[in-house]
Design an enzyme around this catalytic site. Structure first.
Site, PDB file in Angstrom:
ATOM      1  N   THR A  30       0.852  -1.167   0.000  1.00 21.81           N
ATOM      2  CA  THR A  30       0.000   0.000   0.000  1.00 21.81           C
ATOM      3  C   THR A  30       0.923   1.265   0.000  1.00 21.81           C
ATOM      4  O   THR A  30       0.897   2.062   0.903  1.00 21.81           O
ATOM      5  CB  THR A  30      -1.038  -0.087   1.164  1.00 21.81           C
ATOM      6  OG1 THR A  30      -0.404  -0.229   2.407  1.00 21.81           O
ATOM      7  CG2 THR A  30      -2.003  -1.195   1.041  1.00 21.81           C
ATOM      8  N   GLY A  31       2.051   1.292  -1.093  1.00 17.93           N
ATOM      9  CA  GLY A  31       2.921   2.487  -1.382  1.00 17.93           C
ATOM     10  C   GLY A  31       4.431   2.312  -1.182  1.00 17.93           C
ATOM     11  O   GLY A  31       4.837   2.145  -0.074  1.00 17.93           O
ATOM     12  N   ALA A  32       5.316   2.288  -2.213  1.00 21.41           N
ATOM     13  CA  ALA A  32       6.810   2.212  -2.085  1.00 21.41           C
ATOM     14  C   ALA A  32       7.477   1.777  -3.379  1.00 21.41           C
ATOM     15  O   ALA A  32       6.881   1.098  -4.193  1.00 21.41           O
ATOM     16  CB  ALA A  32       7.251   1.246  -0.992  1.00 21.41           C
ATOM     17  N   SER A 187       5.014   4.243  13.574  1.00 21.15           N
ATOM     18  CA  SER A 187       5.512   5.612  13.677  1.00 21.15           C
ATOM     19  C   SER A 187       6.362   5.723  14.932  1.00 21.15           C
ATOM     20  O   SER A 187       6.139   4.994  15.904  1.00 21.15           O
ATOM     21  CB  SER A 187       4.310   6.556  13.782  1.00 21.15           C
ATOM     22  OG  SER A 187       4.732   7.822  14.218  1.00 21.15           O
ATOM     23  N   TYR A 209      -4.596   8.897  15.674  1.00 22.28           N
ATOM     24  CA  TYR A 209      -3.405   8.503  14.906  1.00 22.28           C
ATOM     25  C   TYR A 209      -2.422   7.740  15.802  1.00 22.28           C
ATOM     26  O   TYR A 209      -1.994   6.634  15.460  1.00 22.28           O
ATOM     27  CB  TYR A 209      -2.735   9.739  14.304  1.00 22.28           C
ATOM     28  CG  TYR A 209      -1.516   9.384  13.479  1.00 22.28           C
ATOM     29  CD1 TYR A 209      -1.662   8.834  12.212  1.00 22.28           C
ATOM     30  CD2 TYR A 209      -0.225   9.580  13.975  1.00 22.28           C
ATOM     31  CE1 TYR A 209      -0.544   8.489  11.446  1.00 22.28           C
ATOM     32  CE2 TYR A 209       0.885   9.238  13.225  1.00 22.28           C
ATOM     33  CZ  TYR A 209       0.715   8.692  11.968  1.00 22.28           C
ATOM     34  OH  TYR A 209       1.821   8.332  11.218  1.00 22.28           O
TER      35      TYR A 209
HETATM   36  N1  LIG Z   1       5.793  10.944   6.910  1.00 25.86           N
HETATM   37  C1  LIG Z   1       6.106  10.738   8.169  1.00 25.86           C
HETATM   38  O1  LIG Z   1       6.832  11.503   8.807  1.00 25.86           O
HETATM   39  C2  LIG Z   1       5.607   9.513   8.864  1.00 25.86           C
HETATM   40  C3  LIG Z   1       5.992   9.317  10.184  1.00 25.86           C
HETATM   41  C4  LIG Z   1       5.568   8.189  10.834  1.00 25.86           C
HETATM   42  C5  LIG Z   1       4.781   7.264  10.176  1.00 25.86           C
HETATM   43  N2  LIG Z   1       4.402   7.475   8.882  1.00 25.86           N
HETATM   44  C6  LIG Z   1       3.565   6.450   8.248  1.00 25.86           C
HETATM   45  O2  LIG Z   1       4.086   6.131   6.977  1.00 25.86           O
HETATM   46  C7  LIG Z   1       3.024   5.603   6.164  1.00 25.86           C
HETATM   47  C8  LIG Z   1       3.079   6.251   4.807  1.00 25.86           C
HETATM   48  O3  LIG Z   1       2.725   7.613   4.954  1.00 25.86           O
HETATM   49  P1  LIG Z   1       3.449   8.793   4.168  1.00 25.86           P
HETATM   50  O4  LIG Z   1       4.184   9.599   5.146  1.00 25.86           O
HETATM   51  O5  LIG Z   1       4.148   8.273   2.969  1.00 25.86           O
HETATM   52  O6  LIG Z   1       2.167   9.656   3.791  1.00 25.86           O
HETATM   53  P2  LIG Z   1       1.437   9.891   2.409  1.00 25.86           P
HETATM   54  O7  LIG Z   1       2.358  10.480   1.432  1.00 25.86           O
HETATM   55  O8  LIG Z   1       0.189  10.630   2.746  1.00 25.86           O
HETATM   56  O9  LIG Z   1       1.092   8.421   1.943  1.00 25.86           O
HETATM   57  C9  LIG Z   1       0.033   7.704   2.485  1.00 25.86           C
HETATM   58  C10 LIG Z   1      -0.412   6.689   1.455  1.00 25.86           C
HETATM   59  O10 LIG Z   1      -1.528   5.995   1.998  1.00 25.86           O
HETATM   60  C11 LIG Z   1      -2.505   5.951   0.994  1.00 25.86           C
HETATM   61  N3  LIG Z   1      -3.831   5.871   1.596  1.00 25.86           N
HETATM   62  C12 LIG Z   1      -4.381   6.689   2.511  1.00 25.86           C
HETATM   63  N4  LIG Z   1      -5.627   6.295   2.795  1.00 25.86           N
HETATM   64  C13 LIG Z   1      -5.872   5.199   2.027  1.00 25.86           C
HETATM   65  C14 LIG Z   1      -6.991   4.362   1.855  1.00 25.86           C
HETATM   66  N5  LIG Z   1      -8.119   4.544   2.539  1.00 25.86           N
HETATM   67  N6  LIG Z   1      -6.896   3.322   0.995  1.00 25.86           N
HETATM   68  C15 LIG Z   1      -5.756   3.130   0.280  1.00 25.86           C
HETATM   69  N7  LIG Z   1      -4.669   3.893   0.400  1.00 25.86           N
HETATM   70  C16 LIG Z   1      -4.726   4.935   1.255  1.00 25.86           C
HETATM   71  C17 LIG Z   1      -2.360   7.257   0.235  1.00 25.86           C
HETATM   72  O11 LIG Z   1      -3.000   7.118  -1.006  1.00 25.86           O
HETATM   73  P3  LIG Z   1      -3.535   8.397  -1.839  1.00 25.86           P
HETATM   74  O12 LIG Z   1      -2.415   8.716  -2.763  1.00 25.86           O
HETATM   75  O13 LIG Z   1      -4.747   7.864  -2.533  1.00 25.86           O
HETATM   76  O14 LIG Z   1      -3.831   9.486  -0.870  1.00 25.86           O
HETATM   77  C18 LIG Z   1      -0.859   7.344   0.153  1.00 25.86           C
HETATM   78  O15 LIG Z   1      -0.362   6.581  -0.915  1.00 25.86           O
HETATM   79  C19 LIG Z   1       1.727   5.870   6.928  1.00 25.86           C
HETATM   80  O16 LIG Z   1       1.294   4.680   7.552  1.00 25.86           O
HETATM   81  C20 LIG Z   1       2.146   6.888   7.973  1.00 25.86           C
HETATM   82  O17 LIG Z   1       1.348   6.848   9.133  1.00 25.86           O
HETATM   83  C21 LIG Z   1       4.795   8.593   8.211  1.00 25.86           C
END
Ligand SMILES: NC(=O)c1ccc[n+]([C@@H]2O[C@H](COP(=O)([O-])OP(=O)(O)OC[C@H]3O[C@@H](n4cnc5c(N)ncnc54)[C@H](OP(=O)(O)O)[C@@H]3O)[C@@H](O)[C@H]2O)c1
Length: 352
Positions: A30-32, A187, A209
């Site tokens: 679900t992204g990478a 996280s 969250y």
């Molecule tokens: N960035 C940080 O600093 C950070 C820190 C700690 C943890 N994380 C974790 O890392 C993971 C990835 O997040 P990110 O930072 O890369 O944020 P992001 O750029 O917002 O990516 C989140 C991804 O999840 C997808 N998504 C959200 N809701 C969904 C749904 N209902 N069904 C299918 N796909 C869905 C989004 O798809 P769309 O393109 O359709 O929106 C997007 O591809 C998350 O679990 C987040 O909690 C991030």
């Protein structure tokens, strides 16, 4: 960054055609994109990436971008809204139709819903606690009581339950491969004080969250006692802090860039090693857990694998403790999740 990308591109152009498809590892994500880079460099370990996305147009864009960068990469799309149990069941049905085995499932999609940014917290932390400002989500005011059309806590449904349903539905495909792995993106903000088993969907008062990420940790570790005997291994990871859409969406364009500069400055000048800043660095821990020998990873049984960077932006993985991991609490959580899953299976007429 461009230099790095060009270097990767050159390597990828040398990517050899895959001779034996039965050795290709299938990764549902679900992204990478790091696994395609790995496939390009290592002809002895190839991955087929199955992008599980909710939006078809964005999914095709991502697929095209990956194929442009990783010539000859194997990338498929399957549509899923992980916050909808019905959609997850449909996605799993499609996955079962297309594949008879899976090697890796990355539970990575996530949301951090926000009603508004509390700028007074930003100002206070900027003066008194810049480290907290750069590593926590205190200034993001999260909605309380928001539920999905299916009646689940919104953040819980997306960050936790959709993935749990996916794992349970696809377990039989994971069993078919040796050393298969489930990798849960948690996280470094996951805290136990924000999780309350009685309100595990965080509908009442908890920070949804942080609660969802604490649950992610418990589930990721807890699954091992049931799945290791089937040669399936489950891990919690975190990406550090990266300037991605998850927070940027709430900040707007200008503050989004401000955040990027802030993360970069915190890493360079304050030496904050959790400031991974970019998506690429953040995904390193997921990539590491996907590709390292299983024995090496299992030494860190109740740990979380985190992406970190030094001042110069060089990325590495370190393990973090999962604060007060509690088997009894985890078991109680599994009971609740399984009960909920059974209810949805009945509702949507899904055979277990
Ligand atoms: N960035 C940080 O600093 C950070 C820190 C700690 C943890 N994380 C974790 O890392 C993971 C990835 O997040 P990110 O930072 O890369 O944020 P992001 O750029 O917002 O990516 C989140 C991804 O999840 C997808 N998504 C959200 N809701 C969904 C749904 N209902 N069904 C299918 N796909 C869905 C989004 O798809 P769309 O393109 O359709 O929106 C997007 O591809 C998350 O679990 C987040 O909690 C991030």
């Amino acid at each position: 960054m461009n230099k790095k990308r060009n270097k990767r591109k050159k390597r990828n152009e040398r990517n050899k055609p895959i001779k034996d498809m039965s050795t290709v590892k299938i990764a549902l994500i679900t992204g990478a994109n790091r696994l395609l880079d790995h496939s390009a460099k290592n002809t002895n370990e190839q991955f087929k990436i199955v992008l599980a996305c909710r939006n078809k147009t964005r999914a095709i864009d991502a697929q095209n971008a990956l194929l442009k960068e990783f010539t000859g990469g194997l990338v498929e799309i399957v549509l899923v809204d992980v916050s909808s149990v019905k959609s997850v069941f449909e996605c799993c049905k499609e996955v079962k139709k297309r594949f008879n085995r899976i090697d890796l499932i990355f539970c990575n999609a996530g949301i951090l819903p926000c009603t508004h940014v509390d700028w007074s917290v930003v100002a206070k932390q900027l003066v008194f606690s810049p480290i907290a400002l750069m590593s926590r989500t205190d200034c993001i005011v999260q909605p309380v009581g928001k539920t999905t059309a299916e009646g689940l806590g919104e953040t819980f449904a997306c960050n936790v339950f959709g993935h749990y349903v996916m794992i349970r539905e696809l377990e039989n495909l994971l069993i078919k491969t040796k050393n298969s792995r489930i990798i849960w993106t948690s996280s470094c903000t996951a805290t136990k004080e924000n999780f309350n088993l009685e309100d595990y969907q965080a509908i009442k008062e908890n920070a949804p969250y942080e609660s969802s990420k604490r649950m992610t940790d418990l589930i990721a570790i807890g699954l091992n006692s049931r799945l290791n005997k089937h040669d399936i291994y489950s891990f919690a990871t975190h990406p550090g802090i990266a300037a991605t859409n998850i927070v940027r969406d709430h900040l707007g364009w200008v503050m989004g860039y401000g955040m990027l500069i802030g993360l970069f400055a915190a890493r360079t000048f304050l030496g904050m090693r959790n400031q991974t800043v970019t998506n690429w660095n953040g995904s390193y821990s997921n990539y590491y857990v996907a590709t390292q020998p299983i024995d090496l990873l299992n030494n860190a049984a109740i740990k979380k694998f985190g992406s970190y960077c030094n001042r110069f932006g060089e990325v590495y993985v370190d393990t973090d403790d999962i604060e007060d991991y509690n088997e009894v609490e985890t078991e109680a959580l599994f009971n609740k999740l399984n009960k909920l899953l059974d209810e949805f299976r009945v509702k949507y007429n899904i055979k277990s």
